[in-house]
Design a protein around this motif. Structure first.
Motif, PDB file in Angstrom:
ATOM      1  N   ALA A  80      98.799  19.434 105.640  1.00  0.00           N
ATOM      2  CA  ALA A  80      99.050  18.089 105.137  1.00  0.00           C
ATOM      3  C   ALA A  80      99.984  17.373 106.084  1.00  0.00           C
ATOM      4  N   GLY A  81     100.051  16.059 105.941  1.00  0.00           N
ATOM      5  CA  GLY A  81     101.003  15.287 106.728  1.00  0.00           C
ATOM      6  C   GLY A  81     100.351  14.147 107.470  1.00  0.00           C
ATOM      7  N   CYS A  82     100.697  12.921 107.062  1.00  0.00           N
ATOM      8  CA  CYS A  82     100.109  11.741 107.702  1.00  0.00           C
ATOM      9  C   CYS A  82     100.616  11.558 109.126  1.00  0.00           C
ATOM     10  N   CYS A  83     101.674  12.260 109.496  1.00  0.00           N
ATOM     11  CA  CYS A  83     102.224  12.123 110.851  1.00  0.00           C
ATOM     12  C   CYS A  83     101.508  13.021 111.852  1.00  0.00           C
ATOM     13  N   CYS A  87      95.246  17.060 112.349  1.00  0.00           N
ATOM     14  CA  CYS A  87      94.956  18.006 111.275  1.00  0.00           C
ATOM     15  C   CYS A  87      94.721  17.233 109.981  1.00  0.00           C
ATOM     16  N   LEU A  88      93.540  16.636 109.861  1.00  0.00           N
ATOM     17  CA  LEU A  88      93.217  15.789 108.730  1.00  0.00           C
ATOM     18  C   LEU A  88      92.183  16.463 107.832  1.00  0.00           C
ATOM     19  N   THR A 107      90.711   9.616 107.818  1.00  0.00           N
ATOM     20  CA  THR A 107      91.044   8.796 108.983  1.00  0.00           C
ATOM     21  C   THR A 107      92.551   8.614 109.044  1.00  0.00           C
ATOM     22  N   TRP A 108      93.128   8.830 110.204  1.00  0.00           N
ATOM     23  CA  TRP A 108      94.578   8.705 110.310  1.00  0.00           C
ATOM     24  C   TRP A 108      95.008   7.261 110.168  1.00  0.00           C
ATOM     25  N   ASP A 109      95.978   7.034 109.300  1.00  0.00           N
ATOM     26  CA  ASP A 109      96.567   5.707 109.117  1.00  0.00           C
ATOM     27  C   ASP A 109      97.990   5.901 108.613  1.00  0.00           C
ATOM     28  N   LYS A 114      92.924   6.759 104.054  1.00  0.00           N
ATOM     29  CA  LYS A 114      91.603   6.282 104.459  1.00  0.00           C
ATOM     30  C   LYS A 114      90.682   7.463 104.762  1.00  0.00           C
ATOM     31  N   PHE A 115      89.405   7.273 104.443  1.00  0.00           N
ATOM     32  CA  PHE A 115      88.386   8.269 104.720  1.00  0.00           C
ATOM     33  C   PHE A 115      87.141   7.570 105.258  1.00  0.00           C
TER      34      PHE A 115
END
Length: 207
Positions: A80-83, A87-88, A107-109, A114-115
């Motif tokens: 996990a982790g948006c940063c 690794c999404l 999708t990274w945001d 977002k997906f």
């Protein structure tokens, strides 16, 4: 092929409520009239469920009313982790089992969840955009389904408020999925898979 809405109701597991140990999730999938269309069941082992929590990998079998598997969902283990854009989350959808028809890719945001919904060739077809703040506070939480340039909303996946008692003491969730009637039936199945991925990522509690 003839539906534009599905309702996904997770079943409350009494053993999980009483002991705190995570059990395999089970869901009823209904049409807008409340008629049972499919039954979904997670297949997993005890250690994976209780050590990895909502990040766990899983196989999800979706069965018709005759008990035959018609759709298979596979989610690999991811951090996990948006940063960390390398690794999404992702989910593979197969229908019938063994034949990939699409993928749900996070999708990274930095601000919004977002997906991207992809077809069997991993070409983007639709996008899913969640709210900035995902908070269960007496209201539904909507994830918009849009076209690729995000200029038009074509559907949504909504996490429905189930009441204070159920929200506080269980992680059993209810979802509504809306999509165009004429959407490719394979993409409808992938949107159903996206609903489960959203449930695990954002609403599955770590006991």
């Amino acid at each position: 092929m003839k539906v534009d809405q599905l309702l996904v109701h997770q079943q409350v597991e009494l053993l999980e409520v009483l002991t705190g140990f995570e059990t395999n999730n089970k869901y009823q999938i209904k049409n807008s009239l409340g008629q049972l269309v499919y039954f979904a069941a997670e297949e997993n082992d005890f250690c994976n469920r209780n050590c990895c929590g909502n990040l766990r990998s899983f196989d999800m079998k979706i069965l018709d009313n005759l008990g035959q598997e018609v759709i298979n969902l596979y989610r690999p283990l991811r951090c996990a982790g948006c940063c960390c854009p390398c690794c999404l989350q992702e989910l593979e959808v197969k229908a019938p089992p063994g034949e990939p028809i699409g993928y749900v890719i996070q999708t990274w945001d930095i601000c919004l969840p977002k997906f991207t919904i992809q077809n069997d060739k991993k070409e983007p077809v639709l996008k899913i955009i969640g709210p900035c703040c995902i908070c269960n506070c007496c209201s539904d939480i909507d994830f918009k389904v849009t076209n690729l340039d995000e200029s038009e909303t074509v559907g949504k996946i909504s996490k429905q408020w189930t009441g204070l008692t159920r929200e506080a003491f269980t992680d059993a969730t209810n979802f509504g999925i809306q999509f165009p009637m004429d959407l490719d039936v394979k993409m409808k199945a992938v949107m159903l898979g996206a609903c489960f991925l959203i449930d695990y990522v954002f609403f599955e509690k770590n006991n």
